[in-house]
Design an enzyme around this catalytic site. Structure first.
Site, short mmCIF file in Angstrom:
data_model
loop_
_atom_site.label_atom_id
_atom_site.label_comp_id
_atom_site.label_asym_id
_atom_site.label_seq_id
_atom_site.Cartn_x
_atom_site.Cartn_y
_atom_site.Cartn_z
N ASP A 217 56.57 41.08 -2.27
CA ASP A 217 55.90 39.79 -2.08
C ASP A 217 54.85 39.51 -3.16
OD1 ASP A 217 55.62 37.42 -0.59
OD2 ASP A 217 53.92 38.20 0.54
N SER A 241 54.03 32.36 1.99
CA SER A 241 55.40 32.76 2.31
C SER A 241 55.81 32.12 3.62
CB SER A 241 55.48 34.29 2.43
OG SER A 241 55.06 34.91 1.24
N GLN A 291 63.37 34.77 -0.67
CA GLN A 291 62.20 34.23 0.02
C GLN A 291 62.07 32.74 -0.24
OE1 GLN A 291 57.71 34.50 -1.11
NE2 GLN A 291 58.07 36.25 0.22
#
Length: 302
Positions: A217, A241, A291
């Site tokens: 991430d 996110s 993502q």
């Protein structure tokens, strides 16, 4: 002393290297407070919201603690529901969905202030032999030939808030660091970095997977921003996110170098989609990531 050396020295030693990695390992060592219920905390130095990689890694630890060690995680799918509060603990509730002959499925909900902030489903599998193929790793320079993260920050340490938080992951940019490339305007929607845990990790495969989930991430959405010549903190960009999925293909160690090759195929509706591939140093494709994130660029009023 060069400007790059001064920038590297400006990052306190306690925020990098083995001390920072030991703090991350402690962060992932959840407290069991009841059967299928665990509790985690955030580091003392945290951004306004809990870092998404942290809550994903902790949720995966919670799921893994309810699964026999011979069953290895092969995929996770997750949604970020609310921003996490780093000042209070996070409670992780594990639902044992299924225990089959080959596969085990777990669902985890992370809760703060009585409300879910994150939900994860993870699947585990026993080792099985079968057909195999994989993409080849892109040809890139060796990590030792590239600037350290601290050196890449030369001239930007006072501008980037992220430079003041612990960095348990050693990051070396293959492509130009996004805060530098923005000065040249829009670029290819691709980010390549070498990464590794900045120290030594115990021989615990679940821990290595959770550290990789944490690292996944860190730079993924950078590929979205590079296409538009903007960057977090240097421009008015709001980001978070929204969901995160990973597939783990082959065994690896997170304290050895791996290439993180990311690109963004699309952005629309204030959302950016990014995909990433993790390659071990010997060229093995070990994991794939997808993502979608909130990427809201606020243009100055005329």
């Amino acid at each position: 002393m060069t400007e790059a050396a001064r920038a590297a020295a400006a990052v306190p030693s306690g925020l990098r290297g083995q001390p920072a990695l030991d703090d991350l390992v402690a962060l992932l060592d959840l407290e069991k407070i009841e059967e299928n219920i665990f509790r985690g905390v955030s580091p003392a130095e945290s951004p306004v919201r809990v870092f998404g990689g942290q809550v994903a890694g902790q949720a995966l630890v919670a799921a893994g603690r309810t699964v026999p060690p011979e069953r290895k995680v092969h995929s996770l799918h997750s949604y970020f529901i609310r921003g996490g509060d780093p000042r209070v603990p996070i409670v992780y509730e594990v639902d044992r969905i299924r225990d089959g002959r080959s596969f085990t499925t777990r669902r985890v909900v992370a809760i703060q202030h009585g409300k879910p902030i994150f939900a994860l489903s993870a699947s585990f599998q026993i080792d099985e032999a079968g057909i195999e193929h994989a993409d080849e790793m892109p040809s890139v320079p060796d990590p030792e030939t590239l600037p350290t993260f601290g050196e890449s920050l030369a001239g930007y340490t006072d501008k980037l808030v992220s430079s003041r938080f612990p960095r348990p992951i050693d990051v070396r940019y293959v492509t130009e660091a996004p805060w530098m490339s923005r000065e040249d305007g829009p670029a290819e929607a691709r980010s390549q970095v070498w990464m590794r845990a900045d120290g030594s990790l115990p021989d615990d495969q679940l821990l290595h997977v959770c550290v990789l989930a944490y690292a996944s991430d860190l730079t993924l959405l950078d590929s979205v921003l590079m296409r538009h010549g903007v960057y977090w903190g240097l421009d008015k960009v709001l980001g978070a996110s929204l969901d995160h999925a990973m597939w783990f293909h082959r065994p690896f160690r997170a304290d050895e170098w791996f290439l993180y090759d990311c690109e963004s195929p699309s952005a629309s509706g204030n959302r950016g989609l990014a995909t990433g591939r993790f390659f071990s140093r010997d060229g093995q494709l070990v994991a794939t990531v997808v993502q979608e994130g909130l990427v809201r660029v606020i243009k100055p009023s005329s």
